[in-house]
Design an enzyme around this catalytic site. Sequence first.
Site, PDB file in Angstrom:
ATOM      1  CB  SER A 110      -1.006   0.079   1.119  1.00  0.00           C
ATOM      2  OG  SER A 110      -1.424   1.355   1.480  1.00  0.00           O
ATOM      3  CE1 TYR A 136      -4.253  -2.708   4.333  1.00  0.00           C
ATOM      4  CE2 TYR A 136      -3.625  -0.380   3.806  1.00  0.00           C
ATOM      5  CZ  TYR A 136      -3.915  -1.593   3.518  1.00  0.00           C
ATOM      6  OH  TYR A 136      -3.846  -2.151   2.378  1.00  0.00           O
ATOM      7  N   GLY A 185     -26.197  14.772 -10.234  1.00  0.00           N
ATOM      8  CA  GLY A 185     -26.260  15.989 -11.220  1.00  0.00           C
ATOM      9  C   GLY A 185     -26.540  17.234 -10.229  1.00  0.00           C
TER      10      GLY A 185
END
Length: 319
Positions: A110, A136, A185
């Site tokens: 990572s 992590y 949108g």
Amino acid sequence: MILITGANGFLGSRLIERIQGKDINLLDRGVDNKHRHYPFFQCEINSRDDYAQALAGCNAVIHCAARVHIMDDKVENPLELYREANTAGTINLAKQAIAAGVKKFIFISSIKVNGESSQLGIPFTSSDVHASQDDYGLSKSEAEFQLLDLAKGSGMDVVIIRPTLVYGPGVKANFASLMNLVSKGIPLPFGCFKNNKRSLVSVDNLVDLIVTCIDHPNAANEVFLVSDDHDVSTYEMVRHMAKALGKPTWQLPVPVWCYKLAGKVFNKSDVVDRLTGSLQVDISHTKETLGWAPPQSLQEGFKQTAEAFLQSKKNSGKA
């Protein structure tokens, strides 16, 4: 024969699609095999499990499985769990791979090994000192060091790949949430987020790099960063998403300081930092060492992701 771990995951599934036809063994913690044409082994990645059957006859391992980064992880000792899966589990698998005669071990690490953010215009490189800032990232960093040390004199080459944020058809988490927001949108408050830059990588570009590393002699015992080689600001990313979705894009100029203040008030500074900060990588080492370039442009990757997203909404009746 190639063993792919995390076979049912986002990356593992796309990798299997790419190399179908080759001799493959699959390993995943899930009980169900999504790819029924190949031998499947249900195992956890930890310091205890035996992978001998899955590794039998394999000359390469592509290790995609991991305990993934979880925002606001509520477990009592998350570092211990990350280390058990991502560090001890990886080394357990690697040691058994050496014993089984595996010649190449490709570890999907990572970019969090490098850190959470980079200075604008000063991208991370593969030779930077490790600077993990969360559990992590630390577990991945420790696994990298131990893997490279284990490879010395073992007869097994290690390849480490550190992706940036990975997107593509079926992507989940923050990327999917942002795409869902853009698909409505409606005006979005990102008009002032023009001065940051982030590196992304499409899952197809990541898969292409992994496949390149399987047989490439220059990949041995190297660390490779990977991206689409097209950095974008948050403002630009939203514009690319809107175009891919066929939606108008109105981005209101809400000042960045408003976000930073809100982040502190609601204890969401990490989320704000991802929207406003930079995380760039320099992939020149990857390109030069392997003679490789990302085959898919960022625009193509966004278009493919948007098409899958819209089809998923249509299938669920939410379009």
